[in-house]
Design a protein around this motif. Structure first.
Motif, PDB file in Angstrom:
ATOM      1  N   PHE A 191     -39.423  -4.012  14.804  1.00 33.80           N
ATOM      2  CA  PHE A 191     -40.459  -3.237  14.139  1.00 33.80           C
ATOM      3  C   PHE A 191     -41.110  -2.241  15.092  1.00 33.80           C
ATOM      4  CE2 PHE A 191     -40.529  -5.932  10.426  1.00 33.80           C
ATOM      5  CZ  PHE A 191     -40.937  -5.040   9.461  1.00 33.80           C
ATOM      6  N   LEU A 192     -41.369  -2.707  16.320  1.00 35.99           N
ATOM      7  CA  LEU A 192     -42.147  -1.891  17.246  1.00 35.99           C
ATOM      8  C   LEU A 192     -41.378  -0.670  17.733  1.00 35.99           C
ATOM      9  CD1 LEU A 192     -44.154  -4.368  19.482  1.00 35.99           C
ATOM     10  CD2 LEU A 192     -44.909  -3.020  17.535  1.00 35.99           C
ATOM     11  N   LEU A 204     -36.398 -15.396  18.208  1.00 34.88           N
ATOM     12  CA  LEU A 204     -36.027 -14.696  16.974  1.00 34.88           C
ATOM     13  C   LEU A 204     -37.214 -13.903  16.449  1.00 34.88           C
ATOM     14  CD1 LEU A 204     -33.828 -17.176  14.889  1.00 34.88           C
ATOM     15  CD2 LEU A 204     -33.155 -14.984  15.836  1.00 34.88           C
ATOM     16  N   VAL A 257     -47.013  19.194  13.674  1.00 35.32           N
ATOM     17  CA  VAL A 257     -46.398  19.297  12.344  1.00 35.32           C
ATOM     18  C   VAL A 257     -46.963  20.474  11.570  1.00 35.32           C
ATOM     19  CG1 VAL A 257     -46.053  18.113  10.161  1.00 35.32           C
ATOM     20  CG2 VAL A 257     -45.919  16.836  12.292  1.00 35.32           C
ATOM     21  N   TYR A 302     -52.053  -2.508  23.434  1.00 40.82           N
ATOM     22  CA  TYR A 302     -51.328  -3.589  24.092  1.00 40.82           C
ATOM     23  C   TYR A 302     -52.095  -4.218  25.253  1.00 40.82           C
ATOM     24  CZ  TYR A 302     -47.445  -2.135  21.248  1.00 40.82           C
ATOM     25  OH  TYR A 302     -46.663  -1.843  20.178  1.00 40.82           O
ATOM     26  N   ASP A 336     -41.628  14.286  14.274  1.00 36.57           N
ATOM     27  CA  ASP A 336     -42.510  15.447  14.135  1.00 36.57           C
ATOM     28  C   ASP A 336     -41.776  16.613  13.497  1.00 36.57           C
ATOM     29  OD1 ASP A 336     -44.733  14.278  15.063  1.00 36.57           O
ATOM     30  OD2 ASP A 336     -44.684  15.162  17.061  1.00 36.57           O
ATOM     31  N   PHE A 366     -37.566  -9.801  15.999  1.00 36.21           N
ATOM     32  CA  PHE A 366     -37.917  -9.064  14.788  1.00 36.21           C
ATOM     33  C   PHE A 366     -39.117  -8.154  15.030  1.00 36.21           C
ATOM     34  CE2 PHE A 366     -35.202 -12.165  12.709  1.00 36.21           C
ATOM     35  CZ  PHE A 366     -34.448 -11.297  11.954  1.00 36.21           C
TER      36      PHE A 366
END
Lengths: 652, 652
Positions: free
Chosen positions: B612-613, B604, A296, A314, B623, B608
């Motif tokens: 998000f992930l 469910l 950036v 993870y 970038d 969700f």
């Protein structure tokens, strides 16, 4: 604004704003280099700030660190810094605009040289920003420290911090203003709203939003508390009457969270943080990696592959958290076993000693839980550090998430077990009451008694100093002593623990309060004392924190919303389990469950629709934001039209 | 770029881009005034465009409208317009930046005078924008029309449209480019990806995103279709084996929608619409209210209180929609009654005539549903118009929502009833197959046959014209004839119906396909033909639409996501009802339901978290966006530093 000014090396007087404390054994060449970089002109890549070494204390002690430096700046420099930061200020027409030096006279509070235009917290934030963005030029390492590597573009202060050469950097308190603030905040006996604007003026937006949220949350719980009292007084044993209460509960939780977003947007707008553009975030001091180029900024900076971080998150952190949750569950099961075992012993032989034995499992469980929380907190911090996040915000989010999940589990797993596996509503009510009251007493103890004790210790120290001082002169506590005193105060670690406490209290109220309607009352009482103890803590116990120009409560909004979704599920289940509802389906349990599930889905759907319908930003503020954007577009257009007509004139 | 240029009144040649068709009885003074306003210089508040009246056709007919005007502009004017609009273009360094006339040589495709820099669609969009923002000055009404009120700042074109003086405004086709596009798009026999960039070049981003989505959706369904075929071939009657299929289904639905967001962001980035700032939106032509001042722009404009609109939406539209849904439910129940009644008659007396009677209820139901859909569509348009939305986008959203809910209900209510009330999986499979195949045949008929028929009619007309023309000259179809021919073509009403069709197909696949695994195969086949028929429709049947610089598929993304949430619920319920799962809980139905519900909640929640992930914008584009923002901040800072140093020099 400051009660005392100091004379810097060049002879001109300046108001000290920020203290830099270097390690007492810092090499002379590093100090000289750092000071020259801070004083250097901006054109030469310096910060163009004023800096001066703090003189020795009155009673000369060997322990005193000589390497304390006071940093300040000329008003013009501070105003330019505020412009760089894009601080928003109120204009004469009542709208909020980004401050620019050129248009300074359009701003409402700008008078004369602009001496009182910026609050002290803002000035300190400007200085922090300037120091943070002071970058290495050709230096390859900090002079005298060959292991403290530098490369062009690296933030000097962050390298000094990560190598332990800079011990701390903190803003100074302002005695007079603090006295006024603390009087209007927590020393008055009469009930009134908190002076949020003053809090923001002194501590910045992040702190003020926390206290604003605390106040809002307390007021939002009042209706629930008012409804809870008659339920408690007249129907203590008939928890099946609480269906109405549960329904009210979950609608209320959704509505208050949505309305808080609007309130938060209003506050943030008038505090100028709502539409402020965030500057490009620097990597956090602990971040490491192979030296490369940031895609950036194009600056040299350590690069750490995202995929590697994902693997760590993870494959290590996530399994670790799950393992801890499993462990916590295991401990809980042992607790229930012990409890059953103690009860059976008491039933067999009910003496005084076996009666005492009844309390042993709870005590052991509480101690183990506390110990686990503590160990887990350290582990979470270590793991999140090891995940090597580039940004402080990302680090904070990962840490908050880890701690949040574990605390939620520890606090509520036993209640869930009692409610839905044992289905013992009487025990649930008892446990809930015990947990709430215990945690409240513990909190008040650690948040009010501990500060009081610390305060007394500080007072003693101060009295000793004052007595020493009396030998020399009869004036106020001199700046030198104030700085050294503040340097010894504990560092405020942010609003994390305060929000966590509110989050857990919100959980008690929203998840299970339909079986213990007094919960809201207890939480309201707790919050009122919380305001006082937190305010006291902020004003008297801790070093002043740097302002944090937050526009909202960030990840906590999400956490509270997640809790309110879980609350819909638990409340529906509790309603479905109530004898009152069961009596409608005398024959078929299947029917009952299906109806409960259907109702839950409808409520969840309704909740999401409500979230969409209630706009996050009030209409009048949306209009103001749109107006700002419209004006900047129009100005751009006008400027272009002017250029084009000049161009066509030159061509002609 | 254009095959033919025309000579305007001032003698210079220009390429016609947009056609304005005024009513044939428009008064002369209104025409003169409009043309002068369009031609006037920008400094005087004009649009500074070139405009010319279209000459009469070759075979002079009385029916022909003489008031057709061609609008064009000089290349410099178009480039300035593109700058005003903030069009993003690719730079020589591969990044996308807002085009500015001053920095024109930094852009990749800018050569010479920039003749081919803007696509024809972009030029037409610029002209549309310039005409739309042509505002009244001191005029109080359109000359010659005292009822067509004007006030300073009112968009002239929108007033002319709302009063019926301006019949239509449409961009011209470009025969050569269209021929090339249609060849690479749908005339080739070999299977290949659609030429999305060419589609975008010719029709704009909104269209291209629709076709991109159609293509993506088709590819995304291929794995499901591939898994579906063996299920169909080997296990036709054992729908209890489809548990694995259902689980795969709902994970897949979530993942493909999330990945589409990323793909859409990539496309929009390279098409320059992702970070383009939207200009301030004008009120739609039909919007009315008391004249007041817009709080954002400060311009005079009709004001209609939001509270009044909310009352209309919540007290009239919402009850109306609910009533229609109830009616649709009622009709469905009658259908099931009739079906049962027909079946009982057939069982009593199984002759040929009673066998035919079996089909009667379905036919009546299908006809009634179609009629209801049609009536409801008109009612929804009327109501949404009556709600008096200020913005076209808000109008569209309300209309889409109304139509969507009703269509969803009509299509799926009977399937839900069969699946969860009657619990007849065999019937569900039959109904699903019937619905899918029927709707597919119907669609192909209306989307391929109808256009073909229209095309033939057009061809005949053209042949007639060409025969007439042969008497005069031997050249190509002249511009005059082309314009008049295009003016008669149907107007393309946007992608609404196309998306609606995809939405319903997605519903069939995601909600119930575990009982009919061939659904995905059928949808894939349908989509492939859909690409061809839609492409044909766009190129041959309709007037060219104005480009619509969309950055995503808008409200449809939300609709598809809502469908995928409902799919989790239905699939879990279908799994719970399968004999295979039931056999795990031989004694207790309660246990089974609780487990199903728990699994559904976990899924469910997982969905969700997945949302998000998976980041909505790919990292490399994030970038690039960050880099753009960083550069503009740096440039600003540098400019300010320069100003400050100049200032300090002048002071010295």
């Amino acid at each position: 604004m400051l009660q005392e000014s100091s004379v810097d090396s060049s002879g001109s007087r300046f108001a000290p704003l920020v203290v830099l404390e270097l390690a007492s054994d810092t090499k002379e060449e590093a100090i000289t280099w750092l000071l020259s970089r801070i004083r250097d002109r901006q054109q030469n890549g310096g910060a163009e700030l004023l800096v001066e070494q703090l003189g020795p204390g009155i009673g000369v002690k060997e322990k005193e660190n000589p390497n304390m430096f006071l940093v300040g700046a000329s008003m013009q420099r501070l105003l330019c810094g505020a412009e760089d930061l894009g601080l928003f200020k109120e204009c004469t027409d009542g709208s909020m605009r980004a401050f620019t030096f050129a248009s300074k006279h359009n701003f409402k509070d700008f008078k004369g040289d602009g001496d009182s235009f910026l609050s002290m917290a803002e000035c300190q934030y400007v200085i922090k920003h300037e120091l943070d963005t002071l970058r290495a030029k050709e230096e390859t390492n900090v002079p005298g420290y060959s292991h403290a590597k530098l490369y062009p573009g690296k933030s000097i202060i962050r390298r000094l911090l990560s190598k332990g050469i800079l011990i701390q950097m903190f803003p100074l308190h302002e005695k007079e203003e603090l006295k006024r603030l603390s009087f209007s905040w927590y020393k008055k006996v009469k009930l009134s709203l908190q002076p949020l604007d003053d809090i923001r003026h002194y501590y910045g937006e992040g702190q003020a939003l926390y206290f604003g949220f605390l106040e809002y949350f307390t007021f939002a719980l009042v209706p629930m508390a008012l409804i809870g009292v008659p339920y408690y007084l007249f129907d203590w044993e008939d928890y099946d009457k609480y269906v109405v209460f549960a329904v009210f509960n979950l609608v209320w939780c959704t509505v208050i969270l949505e309305l808080w977003k609007r309130r938060s947007a209003s506050l943030a707008y008038y505090w100028g943080t709502l539409c402020r553009k965030k500057a490009f975030e620097e990597p956090r001091p602990g971040f490491h990696g192979v030296l490369g180029h940031n895609p950036v900024t194009g600056r040299a900076e350590p690069i750490y592959p995202t995929s590697k971080r994902h693997l760590r998150v993870y494959l290590v952190s996530l399994p670790f958290v799950l393992l801890c949750l499993y462990l916590s569950l295991y401990v809980m099961m042992i607790y229930f076993l012990m409890e059953g075992w103690a009860l059976s012993i008491y039933d067999e032989n009910p003496t005084f000693w076996t009666h005492i034995l009844l309390f042993i499992p709870s005590i052991i469980y509480a101690v183990v839980i506390e110990a686990m929380n503590l160990i887990y907190r350290y582990a979470a911090e270590f793991l999140t550090e090891w995940e090597n996040h580039r940004l402080e915000s990302s680090y904070q989010n990962h840490l908050v998430l880890k701690v949040l999940v574990f605390n939620f589990f520890n606090c509520f797993a036993s209640l869930f077990y009692i409610a839905f596996v044992m289905q013992d509503m009487e025990l649930l009510r008892q446990s809930l009451a015990t947990l709430l009251i215990t945690s409240q007493i513990l909190n008040q103890f650690t948040e009010a008694f501990l500060p009081y004790w610390l305060q007394r210790r500080r007072n003693k120290k101060m009295i000793r100093k004052v007595q020493k001082r009396r030998m020399y002169e009869e004036k106020e506590l001199p700046l030198v002593e104030q700085v050294r005193l503040e340097a010894d105060m504990s560092t405020y670690l942010g609003t994390f623990d305060d929000y966590l406490e509110l989050f857990l209290l919100f959980g008690y109220v929203s998840l299970f309060s339909c079986v213990f309607p007094l919960a809201a009352v207890l939480v309201v009482l707790n919050n009122i004392t919380e305001v006082y103890s937190d305010a006291f803590k902020m004003c008297r116990v801790f070093k002043r924190p740097f302002a944090d120009p937050a526009a909202n409560i960030g990840v906590w909004q999400l956490a509270f919303e997640a809790m309110s979704v879980i609350a819909v599920v638990t409340n529906c289940a509790l309603i479905g389990m109530s004898p009152q509802v069961r009596s409608y389906f005398p024959e078929s349990e299947t029917q009952l469950i299906l109806c409960t599930v259907a109702a839950e889905h409808v409520l969840l759907g309704f909740k999401f629709i409500l979230t969409f319908l209630i706009q996050d930003v009030p209409k009048h503020i949306q209009d103001k934001l749109a107006r700002l954007e419209f004006e900047s577009l129009e100005a751009l257009k006008k400027k272009k039209m002017l250029e084009a007509s000049q161009l066509s004139k030159t061509i002609q």
